[in-house]
Design a protein around this motif. Structure first.
Motif, PDB file in Angstrom:
ATOM      1  N   PHE A 103       0.825  -1.208   0.000  1.00  0.00           N
ATOM      2  CA  PHE A 103       0.000   0.000   0.000  1.00  0.00           C
ATOM      3  C   PHE A 103       0.864   1.265   0.000  1.00  0.00           C
ATOM      4  O   PHE A 103       0.514   2.261  -0.627  1.00  0.00           O
ATOM      5  N   TYR A 104       2.003   1.201   0.668  1.00  0.00           N
ATOM      6  CA  TYR A 104       2.928   2.332   0.664  1.00  0.00           C
ATOM      7  C   TYR A 104       3.445   2.593  -0.755  1.00  0.00           C
ATOM      8  O   TYR A 104       3.505   3.740  -1.200  1.00  0.00           O
ATOM      9  N   LYS A 105       3.796   1.530  -1.455  1.00  0.00           N
ATOM     10  CA  LYS A 105       4.293   1.679  -2.825  1.00  0.00           C
ATOM     11  C   LYS A 105       3.215   2.220  -3.755  1.00  0.00           C
ATOM     12  O   LYS A 105       3.518   2.891  -4.736  1.00  0.00           O
ATOM     13  N   GLU A 106       1.937   1.923  -3.460  1.00  0.00           N
ATOM     14  CA  GLU A 106       0.827   2.435  -4.259  1.00  0.00           C
ATOM     15  C   GLU A 106       0.460   3.867  -3.881  1.00  0.00           C
ATOM     16  O   GLU A 106      -0.422   4.452  -4.495  1.00  0.00           O
ATOM     17  N   HIS A 107       1.105   4.377  -2.838  1.00  0.00           N
ATOM     18  CA  HIS A 107       0.797   5.703  -2.300  1.00  0.00           C
ATOM     19  C   HIS A 107      -0.642   5.764  -1.788  1.00  0.00           C
ATOM     20  O   HIS A 107      -1.299   6.795  -1.890  1.00  0.00           O
ATOM     21  N   ASP A 108      -1.116   4.642  -1.243  1.00  0.00           N
ATOM     22  CA  ASP A 108      -2.466   4.551  -0.693  1.00  0.00           C
ATOM     23  C   ASP A 108      -2.367   4.729   0.823  1.00  0.00           C
ATOM     24  O   ASP A 108      -2.357   3.771   1.588  1.00  0.00           O
ATOM     25  N   THR A 109      -2.305   5.988   1.235  1.00  0.00           N
ATOM     26  CA  THR A 109      -2.059   6.327   2.632  1.00  0.00           C
ATOM     27  C   THR A 109      -3.139   5.781   3.562  1.00  0.00           C
ATOM     28  O   THR A 109      -2.821   5.293   4.652  1.00  0.00           O
ATOM     29  N   LEU A 110      -4.386   5.850   3.139  1.00  0.00           N
ATOM     30  CA  LEU A 110      -5.470   5.361   3.988  1.00  0.00           C
ATOM     31  C   LEU A 110      -5.268   3.888   4.335  1.00  0.00           C
ATOM     32  O   LEU A 110      -5.353   3.492   5.501  1.00  0.00           O
ATOM     33  N   TYR A 111      -4.956   3.069   3.337  1.00  0.00           N
ATOM     34  CA  TYR A 111      -4.781   1.647   3.600  1.00  0.00           C
ATOM     35  C   TYR A 111      -3.475   1.346   4.330  1.00  0.00           C
ATOM     36  O   TYR A 111      -3.386   0.350   5.051  1.00  0.00           O
ATOM     37  N   VAL A 112      -2.475   2.181   4.166  1.00  0.00           N
ATOM     38  CA  VAL A 112      -1.256   2.026   4.969  1.00  0.00           C
ATOM     39  C   VAL A 112      -1.618   2.181   6.440  1.00  0.00           C
ATOM     40  O   VAL A 112      -1.215   1.381   7.290  1.00  0.00           O
ATOM     41  N   TRP A 113      -2.402   3.207   6.748  1.00  0.00           N
ATOM     42  CA  TRP A 113      -2.803   3.450   8.139  1.00  0.00           C
ATOM     43  C   TRP A 113      -3.693   2.322   8.661  1.00  0.00           C
ATOM     44  O   TRP A 113      -3.493   1.829   9.772  1.00  0.00           O
ATOM     45  N   ILE A 114      -4.676   1.927   7.886  1.00  0.00           N
ATOM     46  CA  ILE A 114      -5.590   0.869   8.327  1.00  0.00           C
ATOM     47  C   ILE A 114      -4.831  -0.434   8.567  1.00  0.00           C
ATOM     48  O   ILE A 114      -5.005  -1.093   9.603  1.00  0.00           O
ATOM     49  N   THR A 115      -3.958  -0.795   7.649  1.00  0.00           N
ATOM     50  CA  THR A 115      -3.210  -2.042   7.778  1.00  0.00           C
ATOM     51  C   THR A 115      -2.200  -1.953   8.919  1.00  0.00           C
ATOM     52  O   THR A 115      -1.969  -2.937   9.623  1.00  0.00           O
ATOM     53  N   SER A 116      -1.648  -0.782   9.136  1.00  0.00           N
ATOM     54  CA  SER A 116      -0.734  -0.587  10.274  1.00  0.00           C
ATOM     55  C   SER A 116      -1.483  -0.758  11.591  1.00  0.00           C
ATOM     56  O   SER A 116      -0.954  -1.351  12.549  1.00  0.00           O
ATOM     57  N   ILE A 117      -2.710  -0.251  11.651  1.00  0.00           N
ATOM     58  CA  ILE A 117      -3.521  -0.419  12.859  1.00  0.00           C
ATOM     59  C   ILE A 117      -3.819  -1.903  13.083  1.00  0.00           C
ATOM     60  O   ILE A 117      -3.760  -2.391  14.219  1.00  0.00           O
ATOM     61  N   VAL A 118      -4.102  -2.629  12.009  1.00  0.00           N
ATOM     62  CA  VAL A 118      -4.326  -4.074  12.125  1.00  0.00           C
ATOM     63  C   VAL A 118      -3.076  -4.754  12.685  1.00  0.00           C
ATOM     64  O   VAL A 118      -3.165  -5.618  13.569  1.00  0.00           O
ATOM     65  N   LEU A 119      -1.894  -4.347  12.213  1.00  0.00           N
ATOM     66  CA  LEU A 119      -0.645  -4.918  12.712  1.00  0.00           C
ATOM     67  C   LEU A 119      -0.459  -4.621  14.193  1.00  0.00           C
ATOM     68  O   LEU A 119      -0.070  -5.503  14.970  1.00  0.00           O
ATOM     69  N   VAL A 120      -0.746  -3.401  14.600  1.00  0.00           N
ATOM     70  CA  VAL A 120      -0.630  -3.037  16.016  1.00  0.00           C
ATOM     71  C   VAL A 120      -1.596  -3.876  16.854  1.00  0.00           C
ATOM     72  O   VAL A 120      -1.228  -4.383  17.922  1.00  0.00           O
ATOM     73  N   ILE A 121      -2.826  -4.046  16.372  1.00  0.00           N
ATOM     74  CA  ILE A 121      -3.802  -4.865  17.096  1.00  0.00           C
ATOM     75  C   ILE A 121      -3.318  -6.311  17.218  1.00  0.00           C
ATOM     76  O   ILE A 121      -3.444  -6.926  18.284  1.00  0.00           O
ATOM     77  N   LEU A 122      -2.743  -6.844  16.146  1.00  0.00           N
ATOM     78  CA  LEU A 122      -2.189  -8.202  16.209  1.00  0.00           C
ATOM     79  C   LEU A 122      -1.078  -8.303  17.252  1.00  0.00           C
ATOM     80  O   LEU A 122      -1.042  -9.252  18.041  1.00  0.00           O
TER      81      LEU A 122
END
Length: 129
Positions: free
Chosen positions: A100-119
């Motif tokens: 998502f970072y490579k796609e410059h999709d900031t929203l999904y970078v944040w959402i996926t990062s939050i998922v990682l933190v929750i994990l």
């Protein structure tokens, strides 16, 4: 071909490559976990059903799992297999953040990062409880 079109094509090619990597991570992770679990099962059968620990006890800490695996205790080896199986989708989340970072999709970078933190938080809570 203009620069934007060329850049989109390069991004699409890179994303296809990353999706292939993600698929391969999942395949390899499950295969490695299965092989380790099978090895632990074979050890368990060779020991006559004795997992290497007193009845009702299994290794639950990282140190106990590492020590037990070095000693080839079946339950510890199978716990390593389970750990590999659990870490497979976590690694997929990490690779997805990069994609998502490579796609410059900031929203999904944040959402996926939050998922990682929750994990990660769930692992800590699961370990301490």
């Amino acid at each position: 071909m203009d620069d934007q079109s060329h850049q989109r094509k390069a991004t699409a090619t890179e994303m296809a490559h990353i999706e292939g990597i993600i698929g391969r991570i999942l395949q390899i992770g499950v295969a490695v976990a299965a092989v380790i679990m099978l090895f632990g099962l074979i050890l368990l059968l060779m020991n006559g059903g004795n997992g290497g620990y007193p009845a009702g006890h299994q290794p639950t800490t990282i140190n106990a799992i590492i020590d037990g695996t070095i000693a080839l205790k079946p339950y510890a080896v199978m716990m390593v297999g389970m750990f590999c199986l659990i870490m497979t989708p976590v690694l997929r989340v990490v690779v997805s953040i990069y994609a998502f970072y490579k796609e410059h999709d900031t929203l999904y970078v944040w959402i996926t990062s939050i998922v990682l933190v929750i994990l990660c938080i769930s692992f800590v809570i699961g370990h301490t409880v």
